[in-house]
Motif scaffolding. Structure first.
Motif, PDB file in Angstrom:
ATOM      1  N   GLY A 257     -22.444 -54.523 -57.861  1.00 37.33           N
ATOM      2  CA  GLY A 257     -23.940 -54.520 -56.399  1.00 37.33           C
ATOM      3  C   GLY A 257     -24.275 -54.924 -55.233  1.00 37.33           C
ATOM      4  O   GLY A 257     -24.733 -54.888 -54.231  1.00 37.33           O
ATOM      5  N   LEU A 258     -24.424 -56.593 -55.627  1.00 37.35           N
ATOM      6  CA  LEU A 258     -25.293 -57.618 -54.045  1.00 37.35           C
ATOM      7  C   LEU A 258     -23.646 -57.992 -53.267  1.00 37.35           C
ATOM      8  O   LEU A 258     -23.992 -57.326 -52.020  1.00 37.35           O
ATOM      9  CB  LEU A 258     -24.954 -58.775 -55.311  1.00 37.35           C
ATOM     10  CG  LEU A 258     -26.712 -58.861 -55.699  1.00 37.35           C
ATOM     11  CD1 LEU A 258     -26.765 -60.325 -56.626  1.00 37.35           C
ATOM     12  CD2 LEU A 258     -27.805 -58.370 -54.285  1.00 37.35           C
ATOM     13  N   ALA A 259     -22.612 -57.585 -54.080  1.00 39.85           N
ATOM     14  CA  ALA A 259     -21.103 -57.426 -53.082  1.00 39.85           C
ATOM     15  C   ALA A 259     -20.531 -56.516 -52.242  1.00 39.85           C
ATOM     16  O   ALA A 259     -20.388 -56.413 -50.898  1.00 39.85           O
ATOM     17  CB  ALA A 259     -20.095 -57.809 -54.025  1.00 39.85           C
ATOM     18  N   HIS A 260     -21.422 -55.437 -52.733  1.00 42.41           N
ATOM     19  CA  HIS A 260     -21.171 -54.591 -51.810  1.00 42.41           C
ATOM     20  C   HIS A 260     -22.919 -53.535 -51.175  1.00 42.41           C
ATOM     21  O   HIS A 260     -22.463 -52.409 -50.459  1.00 42.41           O
ATOM     22  CB  HIS A 260     -20.501 -53.471 -52.533  1.00 42.41           C
ATOM     23  CG  HIS A 260     -19.486 -53.155 -52.671  1.00 42.41           C
ATOM     24  ND1 HIS A 260     -18.327 -53.090 -52.154  1.00 42.41           N
ATOM     25  CD2 HIS A 260     -18.791 -53.770 -54.506  1.00 42.41           C
ATOM     26  CE1 HIS A 260     -16.653 -52.957 -52.916  1.00 42.41           C
ATOM     27  NE2 HIS A 260     -17.541 -53.889 -53.934  1.00 42.41           N
ATOM     28  N   THR A 261     -23.308 -54.018 -50.791  1.00 42.74           N
ATOM     29  CA  THR A 261     -24.553 -53.951 -50.364  1.00 42.74           C
ATOM     30  C   THR A 261     -24.647 -54.782 -48.685  1.00 42.74           C
ATOM     31  O   THR A 261     -23.762 -55.756 -48.638  1.00 42.74           O
ATOM     32  CB  THR A 261     -25.678 -54.898 -51.100  1.00 42.74           C
ATOM     33  OG1 THR A 261     -25.992 -54.134 -52.178  1.00 42.74           O
ATOM     34  CG2 THR A 261     -27.338 -54.700 -50.338  1.00 42.74           C
ATOM     35  N   THR A 262     -24.680 -53.778 -47.796  1.00 46.21           N
ATOM     36  CA  THR A 262     -24.892 -54.088 -46.715  1.00 46.21           C
ATOM     37  C   THR A 262     -26.430 -53.941 -45.664  1.00 46.21           C
ATOM     38  O   THR A 262     -26.985 -54.096 -46.458  1.00 46.21           O
ATOM     39  CB  THR A 262     -24.333 -53.449 -45.722  1.00 46.21           C
ATOM     40  OG1 THR A 262     -24.750 -52.165 -45.415  1.00 46.21           O
ATOM     41  CG2 THR A 262     -22.154 -53.344 -46.441  1.00 46.21           C
ATOM     42  N   GLN A 294     -25.383 -45.718 -61.278  1.00 43.27           N
ATOM     43  CA  GLN A 294     -25.199 -46.511 -60.246  1.00 43.27           C
ATOM     44  C   GLN A 294     -24.901 -45.568 -58.635  1.00 43.27           C
ATOM     45  O   GLN A 294     -24.819 -44.509 -58.940  1.00 43.27           O
ATOM     46  CB  GLN A 294     -23.507 -46.853 -60.233  1.00 43.27           C
ATOM     47  CG  GLN A 294     -22.989 -48.178 -61.468  1.00 43.27           C
ATOM     48  CD  GLN A 294     -21.626 -48.156 -61.211  1.00 43.27           C
ATOM     49  OE1 GLN A 294     -20.208 -47.497 -61.740  1.00 43.27           O
ATOM     50  NE2 GLN A 294     -20.933 -49.520 -60.607  1.00 43.27           N
ATOM     51  N   ARG A 295     -25.699 -46.623 -57.225  1.00 41.17           N
ATOM     52  CA  ARG A 295     -25.432 -45.266 -56.547  1.00 41.17           C
ATOM     53  C   ARG A 295     -25.270 -46.637 -55.416  1.00 41.17           C
ATOM     54  O   ARG A 295     -25.071 -47.595 -54.964  1.00 41.17           O
ATOM     55  CB  ARG A 295     -27.228 -44.795 -56.699  1.00 41.17           C
ATOM     56  CG  ARG A 295     -27.725 -44.648 -57.007  1.00 41.17           C
ATOM     57  CD  ARG A 295     -29.650 -44.425 -57.641  1.00 41.17           C
ATOM     58  NE  ARG A 295     -30.117 -44.260 -59.030  1.00 41.17           N
ATOM     59  CZ  ARG A 295     -30.987 -43.091 -59.432  1.00 41.17           C
ATOM     60  NH1 ARG A 295     -31.717 -42.625 -58.012  1.00 41.17           N
ATOM     61  NH2 ARG A 295     -31.565 -42.747 -60.459  1.00 41.17           N
ATOM     62  N   HIS A 296     -24.892 -45.036 -54.462  1.00 40.91           N
ATOM     63  CA  HIS A 296     -24.899 -45.280 -53.130  1.00 40.91           C
ATOM     64  C   HIS A 296     -24.989 -44.191 -52.631  1.00 40.91           C
ATOM     65  O   HIS A 296     -24.551 -42.981 -52.385  1.00 40.91           O
ATOM     66  CB  HIS A 296     -23.274 -46.549 -52.592  1.00 40.91           C
ATOM     67  CG  HIS A 296     -23.488 -47.070 -51.485  1.00 40.91           C
ATOM     68  ND1 HIS A 296     -22.684 -46.484 -50.541  1.00 40.91           N
ATOM     69  CD2 HIS A 296     -23.344 -48.423 -51.140  1.00 40.91           C
ATOM     70  CE1 HIS A 296     -22.948 -47.304 -49.536  1.00 40.91           C
ATOM     71  NE2 HIS A 296     -22.956 -48.709 -49.993  1.00 40.91           N
ATOM     72  N   LEU A 302     -19.141 -45.836 -53.759  1.00 41.48           N
ATOM     73  CA  LEU A 302     -19.677 -45.319 -54.903  1.00 41.48           C
ATOM     74  C   LEU A 302     -18.312 -45.730 -55.815  1.00 41.48           C
ATOM     75  O   LEU A 302     -18.425 -46.063 -57.025  1.00 41.48           O
ATOM     76  CB  LEU A 302     -19.871 -44.409 -54.939  1.00 41.48           C
ATOM     77  CG  LEU A 302     -21.615 -43.856 -56.200  1.00 41.48           C
ATOM     78  CD1 LEU A 302     -22.164 -44.415 -56.907  1.00 41.48           C
ATOM     79  CD2 LEU A 302     -21.236 -41.674 -55.853  1.00 41.48           C
ATOM     80  N   LYS A 303     -16.957 -44.940 -55.412  1.00 41.89           N
ATOM     81  CA  LYS A 303     -16.175 -45.303 -56.391  1.00 41.89           C
ATOM     82  C   LYS A 303     -15.673 -46.061 -56.448  1.00 41.89           C
ATOM     83  O   LYS A 303     -15.186 -46.350 -57.801  1.00 41.89           O
ATOM     84  CB  LYS A 303     -14.926 -44.029 -55.623  1.00 41.89           C
ATOM     85  CG  LYS A 303     -13.789 -43.844 -56.888  1.00 41.89           C
ATOM     86  CD  LYS A 303     -13.273 -43.486 -55.675  1.00 41.89           C
ATOM     87  CE  LYS A 303     -11.361 -43.388 -56.820  1.00 41.89           C
ATOM     88  NZ  LYS A 303     -11.414 -44.468 -57.689  1.00 41.89           N
ATOM     89  N   THR A 304     -15.733 -46.755 -56.075  1.00 40.96           N
ATOM     90  CA  THR A 304     -15.561 -48.970 -55.821  1.00 40.96           C
ATOM     91  C   THR A 304     -15.644 -49.205 -56.513  1.00 40.96           C
ATOM     92  O   THR A 304     -15.717 -50.127 -57.513  1.00 40.96           O
ATOM     93  CB  THR A 304     -15.421 -49.061 -54.600  1.00 40.96           C
ATOM     94  OG1 THR A 304     -14.749 -48.479 -53.158  1.00 40.96           O
ATOM     95  CG2 THR A 304     -15.525 -51.136 -54.621  1.00 40.96           C
ATOM     96  N   ILE A 305     -17.751 -48.762 -56.572  1.00 39.24           N
ATOM     97  CA  ILE A 305     -18.478 -49.315 -57.494  1.00 39.24           C
ATOM     98  C   ILE A 305     -17.792 -49.228 -58.888  1.00 39.24           C
ATOM     99  O   ILE A 305     -19.010 -50.082 -60.002  1.00 39.24           O
ATOM    100  CB  ILE A 305     -19.973 -49.970 -57.599  1.00 39.24           C
ATOM    101  CG1 ILE A 305     -20.216 -48.726 -57.177  1.00 39.24           C
ATOM    102  CG2 ILE A 305     -19.821 -50.265 -55.205  1.00 39.24           C
ATOM    103  CD1 ILE A 305     -22.080 -48.355 -56.687  1.00 39.24           C
TER     104      ILE A 305
END
Length: 417
Positions: A257-262, A294-296, A302-305
């Motif tokens: 989650g942290l790695a894909h947060t901008t 999981q949410r984005h 979303l598919k990646t995480i």
């Protein structure tokens, strides 16, 4: 636009919110659980208040309650949110949007100027799903997304089915799809919703209000790790410990989650439920079942995480000598709001606060159902400490008044376009 008048009207909304809270809360928090007498009391209050403003009241086949002020044209704008809450909930979640809509009706009702477009306010039925577990019942009936066969057999904690509970309202869930036909006859062209943020982002930015660009999609699943239970005297290196595998995976979810947060788009990975078998102090578990939510707002992320979480589970299972299986629970794609309405919303925020601010919603809202077939947008007001779904939920009056004033600016732009 008269700033003093906007402030006066927004203060009236805050006063009405406090009246509603006093009517429907205990020291433990708000008690407006859908399909209960306290919720009924809130809905009746909404109807009575709107009738006093000259609004026409209607209730559709899914028990969504509408208040209408006729405009110069039949093209209509809908303001919506929900009056129901979770158990021991907060005074603002959902209620802010409905009561702000009531404030808009007051501005255009018998004491105000007739709007160019017809104006509706809706109190959606059972957004929270607190009693029966299915969220956005009323709005999904209107969007056509509600599976009535699945809804009919939902049960509350006392074993009462949704079908049985509806008898008190002389409703049948099989009739809920009629709500879509009834809605389409209203001529509604745009949907607007005001809500508290339910997160600490605006507070961290020292902002009162922001436009919402979209709502995160969600992938929700259960993950079961299966090993071999045994005595806690067994050396750790020789165990097939299902819980340790689940714990290893869960820590990795946080990293994902942290790695894909901008800066402006958050990736959410949440383990909310954990169960172990056996649940005994002197035995390490042979089975551990966890939930993963999981949410984005970006479907590709979303598919990646989701894929990375799957790989993390497989690795954790291998590292701990256990098996892993996956069960999908629920999936919904991201919602991106209408670009034109987003611009109007951003303009309204800037006019009120002096700066443009846009963020994306992690929580789900009725607007996600409306956006499936109507141009829609939301506006957020900050939440104190990001707390929601609890009695501590709060927003300072000055921030509420700022947010409601900005929302009224948006309503005026859309209704009089």
């Amino acid at each position: 636009m008269n700033t003093e008048e906007l402030l006066k009207d927004s203060k009236g909304v805050v006063a009405d919110l406090r009246t509603l809270a006093a009517m429907t809360s205990t020291p433990a928090g708000a008690q407006r659980i859908a399909w209960t007498p306290v919720w009924d009391k809130a809905e009746q209050w909404f109807m009575d208040m709107m009738k006093a403003e000259g609004a026409e009241i209607s209730v559709d086949s899914a028990h969504n309650v509408f208040a209408k002020i006729q405009g110069e044209t039949d093209d209509a704008v809908l303001i919506g949110s929900h009056l129901d809450c979770v158990y021991d909930g907060g005074w603002l979640d959902g209620a802010l949007g409905v009561v702000a809509g009531m404030g808009a009706i007051k501005r255009y009702g018998i004491h105000g100027k007739k709007p160019k477009k017809t104006l509706y306010v809706v109190s959606w039925a059972d957004e929270e799903g607190a009693r029966f577990g299915r969220s956005c019942i009323g709005s999904s009936a209107v969007s056509g997304a509600l599976n009535v066969e699945e809804a009919a057999v939902l049960k509350d904690n006392d074993g009462i089915s949704f079908t049985e509970a509806l008898k008190r309202y002389n409703l049948n869930v099989a009739d809920f799809p009629k709500a879509k036909e009834e809605f389409l006859k209203k001529g509604i062209k745009e949907y607007l919703e005001l809500h508290i943020e339910q997160a600490p982002v605006l507070e961290s930015q020292n902002r009162s209000v922001a436009c919402v660009g979209g709502i995160c999609g969600c992938e929700r699943q259960y993950i079961t790790f299966t090993g071999q239970r045994a005595h806690s005297g067994c050396p750790i290196s020789m165990r097939h410990d299902a819980f340790l595998a689940a714990a290893q995976a869960s820590l990795k979810f946080r990293d994902i989650g942290l790695a894909h947060t901008t800066a402006d788009k958050f990736a959410y990975c949440t383990v909310g439920k954990v169960s172990v078998v056996p649940d005994v102090v002197t035995i390490f578990p042979g089975i551990c079942k966890i939930s993963l939510d999981q949410r984005h707002v970006d479907s590709s992320v979303l598919k990646t995480i989701y894929d990375e979480a799957h790989d993390a589970c497989v690795k954790a299972a291998s590292d701990n000598g256990v098996d892993v299986s996956f069960e999908s629970v629920w999936s919904i794609p991201p919602t991106i709001f209408d670009p034109h309405l987003v611009k109007l919303c951003q303009d309204s925020v800037e006019e009120q606060t002096g700066e443009r601010a846009t963020l994306y919603s992690g929580p789900l809202h009725d607007a996600a159902e409306m956006a499936k077939f109507l141009p829609s947008v939301m506006m957020f007001v900050k939440s104190t400490k990001g707390l929601s779904h609890c009695k501590e939920e709060d927003t300072p009056d000055a921030d509420l008044e700022c947010g409601v004033s900005a929302f009224f600016r948006l309503v005026d732009k859309v209704v009089n376009a």
